[in-house]
Scaffold this motif. Structure first.
Motif, PDB file in Angstrom:
ATOM      1  N   SER A  12      31.012  38.155  35.357  1.00  0.00           N
ATOM      2  CA  SER A  12      30.769  38.550  33.780  1.00  0.00           C
ATOM      3  C   SER A  12      30.228  40.103  33.492  1.00  0.00           C
ATOM      4  N   LEU A  13      29.458  40.067  34.130  1.00  0.00           N
ATOM      5  CA  LEU A  13      29.081  41.689  34.081  1.00  0.00           C
ATOM      6  C   LEU A  13      30.044  42.585  34.701  1.00  0.00           C
ATOM      7  N   ILE A  14      30.731  42.467  36.041  1.00  0.00           N
ATOM      8  CA  ILE A  14      31.800  43.155  36.262  1.00  0.00           C
ATOM      9  C   ILE A  14      32.875  43.509  35.477  1.00  0.00           C
ATOM     10  N   ALA A  81      36.735  40.645  41.002  1.00  0.00           N
ATOM     11  CA  ALA A  81      36.426  41.312  39.971  1.00  0.00           C
ATOM     12  C   ALA A  81      36.004  42.973  39.831  1.00  0.00           C
ATOM     13  N   GLY A  82      35.020  43.563  41.696  1.00  0.00           N
ATOM     14  CA  GLY A  82      35.322  44.583  41.913  1.00  0.00           C
ATOM     15  C   GLY A  82      36.370  45.228  41.386  1.00  0.00           C
ATOM     16  N   LEU A  83      37.261  44.792  42.727  1.00  0.00           N
ATOM     17  CA  LEU A  83      38.897  45.960  42.797  1.00  0.00           C
ATOM     18  C   LEU A  83      39.762  45.998  40.793  1.00  0.00           C
ATOM     19  N   ILE A  84      39.741  45.075  40.247  1.00  0.00           N
ATOM     20  CA  ILE A  84      39.840  45.082  38.933  1.00  0.00           C
ATOM     21  C   ILE A  84      38.788  46.104  37.916  1.00  0.00           C
ATOM     22  N   LEU A 118      44.961  47.367  42.583  1.00  0.00           N
ATOM     23  CA  LEU A 118      45.607  46.110  42.478  1.00  0.00           C
ATOM     24  C   LEU A 118      46.540  45.304  43.706  1.00  0.00           C
ATOM     25  N   ALA A 119      46.834  46.377  44.237  1.00  0.00           N
ATOM     26  CA  ALA A 119      48.199  45.559  45.433  1.00  0.00           C
ATOM     27  C   ALA A 119      46.287  44.782  46.446  1.00  0.00           C
ATOM     28  N   ILE A 120      45.434  45.909  46.872  1.00  0.00           N
ATOM     29  CA  ILE A 120      44.645  45.024  47.458  1.00  0.00           C
ATOM     30  C   ILE A 120      44.310  43.647  46.722  1.00  0.00           C
ATOM     31  N   ARG A 121      43.962  43.684  45.660  1.00  0.00           N
ATOM     32  CA  ARG A 121      43.447  43.112  44.276  1.00  0.00           C
ATOM     33  C   ARG A 121      44.808  41.495  44.939  1.00  0.00           C
TER      34      ARG A 121
END
Length: 184
Positions: A12-14, A81-84, A118-121
């Motif tokens: 939620s924080l990220i 979440a970090g990648l987003i 987004l690709a890595i996500r």
């Protein structure tokens, strides 16, 4: 507190910070609209990132049914979440420093790396699906996420505007088909 509650707070924080950053970027584009050369491609990707943030936030509720946790089951949703967040921070100018005069030029230099995030996500999403849910099969979800990865990578390496437009639209289609499969 349960492991899920700790994880939900982190996610939620990220995602909250990423959403704030992205909405601020939309606001900066609007405020600077008379001084910049506009391009719809970065706006389209920014909208996709915003929808991805919302969809991922909603999807994390399913994690409350996980009963056994380990480091990878805990870390992979946080990594997603970090990648987003990274995609949200790169896709549009944030307004820090001199605001760019051309949205297309900014996106070609910096914003396109949001598509790389987004690709890595997508890769991490497939792995997370298998790690968290102990899923051994490669199903429709994995195929649609794989299409997103392919379209994102093709977008990244395309130089012609027509291909950039095509892969943007195909990525969006693959993403919305993925949502249809998830929520069907």
């Amino acid at each position: 507190m349960t492991e899920f509650e700790f994880l939900a707070i982190g996610i939620s924080l990220i995602l909250g910070l990423g959403t704030t950053l992205l909405l601020s970027s939309f606001l900066n584009v609007f405020v600077n609209r008379h001084e910049i050369k506009f391009d719809w491609i970065p706006i389209m990707w920014a909208l996709l990132v915003l929808i991805i943030q919302i969809q991922y936030y909603a999807a994390t509720w399913n994690l409350n049914s996980v009963t056994e946790w380990n480091f990878f089951k805990f870390a992979s949703p946080l990594l997603l979440a970090g990648l987003i967040f990274i995609a949200a921070g790169l896709v549009l100018p944030t307004g820090q420093g001199k605001y760019p005069s051309d949205l297309r030029t900014y996106f070609e230099r910096n914003g396109k790396w949001a598509v790389g995030a987004l690709a890595i996500r997508g890769v991490i999403a497939i792995l997370t699906n298998h790690i968290v849910w102990n899923n051994d099969s490669f199903g429709p979800f994995d195929i649609l996420i794989s299409l997103q990865i392919v379209f994102a990578l093709l977008f990244l390496f395309s130089k012609k505007r027509k291909l950039i437009v095509l892969f943007t639209l195909l990525y969006g289609l693959a993403f919305f088909l993925t949502m249809a499969v998830i929520y069907a």
